[in-house]
Design an enzyme around this catalytic site. Structure first.
Site, PDB file in Angstrom:
ATOM      1  N   HIS A 187       0.834  -1.189   0.000  1.00  0.00           N
ATOM      2  CA  HIS A 187       0.000   0.000   0.000  1.00  0.00           C
ATOM      3  C   HIS A 187       0.882   1.257   0.000  1.00  0.00           C
ATOM      4  O   HIS A 187       1.777   1.387   0.839  1.00  0.00           O
ATOM      5  CB  HIS A 187      -0.886   0.048   1.249  1.00  0.00           C
ATOM      6  CG  HIS A 187      -1.697  -1.193   1.454  1.00  0.00           C
ATOM      7  ND1 HIS A 187      -2.070  -1.623   2.712  1.00  0.00           N
ATOM      8  CD2 HIS A 187      -2.201  -2.110   0.581  1.00  0.00           C
ATOM      9  CE1 HIS A 187      -2.782  -2.749   2.607  1.00  0.00           C
ATOM     10  NE2 HIS A 187      -2.871  -3.056   1.318  1.00  0.00           N
ATOM     11  N   TYR A 237       2.844   2.340  13.498  1.00  0.00           N
ATOM     12  CA  TYR A 237       3.282   3.365  12.550  1.00  0.00           C
ATOM     13  C   TYR A 237       2.616   4.702  12.847  1.00  0.00           C
ATOM     14  O   TYR A 237       1.425   4.782  13.146  1.00  0.00           O
ATOM     15  CB  TYR A 237       3.050   2.935  11.098  1.00  0.00           C
ATOM     16  CG  TYR A 237       1.680   2.418  10.745  1.00  0.00           C
ATOM     17  CD1 TYR A 237       0.768   3.205  10.056  1.00  0.00           C
ATOM     18  CD2 TYR A 237       1.286   1.117  11.091  1.00  0.00           C
ATOM     19  CE1 TYR A 237      -0.483   2.730   9.700  1.00  0.00           C
ATOM     20  CE2 TYR A 237       0.043   0.623  10.752  1.00  0.00           C
ATOM     21  CZ  TYR A 237      -0.841   1.439  10.057  1.00  0.00           C
ATOM     22  OH  TYR A 237      -2.082   0.960   9.717  1.00  0.00           O
TER      23      TYR A 237
END
EC number: 1.1.1.133
Length: 482
Positions: free
Chosen positions: A70, A133
């Protein structure tokens, strides 16, 4: 993890902007501790100050869980809280590294910075892996992603666990191959005021290796109250604000005062807010008119403002507003000469007609040619010079306007100006020096006060490696190009 704590270090990879980081992890019988994200230390070592606004954690129960590939429209700081992954990153941005692949194992002692447009994927190598993240934009269902199939044969990621034995979602299995992907567009550089003399010089300087969007008032009104939504600012990397109100005398009238403040103060303030929100580098051009010119020394960047007239006051207000943007360059200049009508061309035309003019000699400064100004702006942005204010003019011995006019007349007399025929008897001595008071004595319209000393100290920008051309050399080249 490796025995003993690592030093905080970063490693460049084959994908521009993608960096791998070793993190110190301190452990004892109780467990371990690390600074997973430490802005001051990491930015000092070269990590972009990317401004994270959201923290996400993906917990993966089993070995072989595989997610990706992604490429989201934001930057990521990726680390592992517990467990271990095999990470794979593919450059999906337009450019020469489109399709480049980098792989690495990540445990709690490593992290990776993933820039916008780089595809991100991972495969868990231990049970109970927590993948963390930080991102610098809030998740939105309307965000546009670039998606690549985990099994793409062109990039050929060497997954430790074959994909037919891994845990992969049906959605990820259905992503397209590399040859069917539209590369992620690079974030662009926007030149505001692109039809002006500086805007045209910036376009000429940057056109060959920058993704540019040229914007003038017809396309975008930067004084509009809806400016924040009038343009796709999330696609912008750098704003070069070359727009300004420069009619210094008209600015002293009621209508001109309002226009000057709208263009030179309110509009830069709005751009500064936009730049802060979208982490854009904002370059704004300032003026020697923010000072009163009473100093006997060249003005440094840190001198206090003391503008004499409306134009200078509005420019000083714009500087103050732009300084509030985290990533900004205020480029202060003087006596700008470029395409279009200007003092140098006026003097050359008068010399060609045999006119002997009176020109003020009690205002001192240096000419700045737009080609040199654009070159200096490019230098600041591309070398990532420390943000702040920089003086940028031509170099060389300062001179008065009368001296500049004499230089132009001498060049015309020498036959150095194509298209202008010298008139017998016309030379630099044909220029009569007068005081500013004498020059404007018969004026019937408002006249703005001018700073007597417009000389700007260039030590700060020179310390970054930029050396401006002597204004006399630039003057001769400018007239020769006519």
């Amino acid at each position: 993890m490796a025995d003993g704590p690592k030093q905080l270090t970063s490693t460049e990879t084959a994908i521009p902007g993608l960096t791998l980081w070793d993190l110190p992890v301190h452990g004892d019988s109780r467990g371990w501790f690390k600074e997973n994200w430490q802005r001051e230390k990491m930015t000092a070592l070269g990590l972009p100050d990317f401004g994270p606004v959201q923290n996400n954690i993906s917990f993966n129960a089993t070995v072989g869980t595989t997610r990706g590939i992604h490429a989201e429209p934001w930057d990521k700081w990726v680390s592992v809280a517990t467990g271990r992954i095999f990470g794979a990153w593919v450059d999906l941005r337009e450019g020469p590294t489109f399709g480049a692949v980098v792989t690495a194992e990540i445990d709690p002692s490593r992290a990776v910075f993933v820039p916008r447009g780089v595809g991100n994927a991972f495969q868990t190598l231990e049970e109970g892996t927590a993948y963390s993240y930080l991102v610098n934009a809030h998740w939105s269902p309307d965000a546009e992603y670039a998606l690549l199939n985990l099994a793409d044969e062109t990039v050929a990621v060497p997954w430790p666990i074959p994909l037919d034995q891994a845990e992969v979602s049906d959605k990820d299995k259905g992503h397209p191959r590399l040859d069917a992907i539209t590369p992620v567009r690079q974030r662009r550089t926007v030149i505001i005021g692109s039809k002006g003399q500086l805007g045209r010089a910036l376009e000429a300087e940057l056109a060959h290796d920058h993704v540019l969007d040229l914007v003038d008032r017809e396309e975008l009104d930067i004084s509009s109250p809806t400016l924040a939504t009038d343009y796709p600012w999330h696609e912008v990397n750098v704003i070069l604000n070359a727009a300004a109100y420069t009619a210094v005398d008209v600015a002293e009238t009621p209508e001109g005062r309002a226009d000057a403040w709208a263009a030179n103060a309110s509009a830069p303030a709005a751009l500064a807010r936009i730049a802060a929100e979208h982490r854009i580098t904002l370059v704004h051009v300032s003026s020697d008119y923010v000072f009163d010119g009473s100093s006997t020394m060249p003005y440094t960047e840190g001198e206090p403002f003391a503008p004499l007239g409306v134009y200078g006051q509005s420019k000083a207000a714009g500087d103050i507003a732009v300084a509030g943007a985290p990533k900004h360059y205020i480029v202060r200049t003087s006596w700008v000469i470029g395409d279009g009508k200007n003092f140098v061309r006026t003097m050359a035309g008068l010399a060609g007609r045999g006119v002997a003019p009176s020109v003020v000699d009690d205002q001192v400064g240096r000419l700045t040619f737009t080609a040199d100004l654009a070159r200096g702006i490019r230098h600041l942005v591309e070398t990532a010079a420390p943000y702040g204010t920089y003086n940028l003019t031509g170099s060389g011995e300062p001179a008065s306007w009368a001296t500049v006019a004499s230089e132009v007349y001498d060049l015309v007399a020498a036959g150095s100006v194509p298209g202008v025929t010298a008139v017998d008897g016309i030379a630099g001595s044909s220029v009569t020096p007068v005081s500013t008071v004498e020059y404007f004595a018969s004026a019937t319209v408002p006249v703005a006060p001018r700073p007597a000393n417009s000389v700007l100290d260039m030590a700060k920008i020179e310390a970054t490696g930029f050396i401006a051309r002597d204004w006399r050399d630039s003057l001769q080249a400018y007239l020769l190009a006519e």
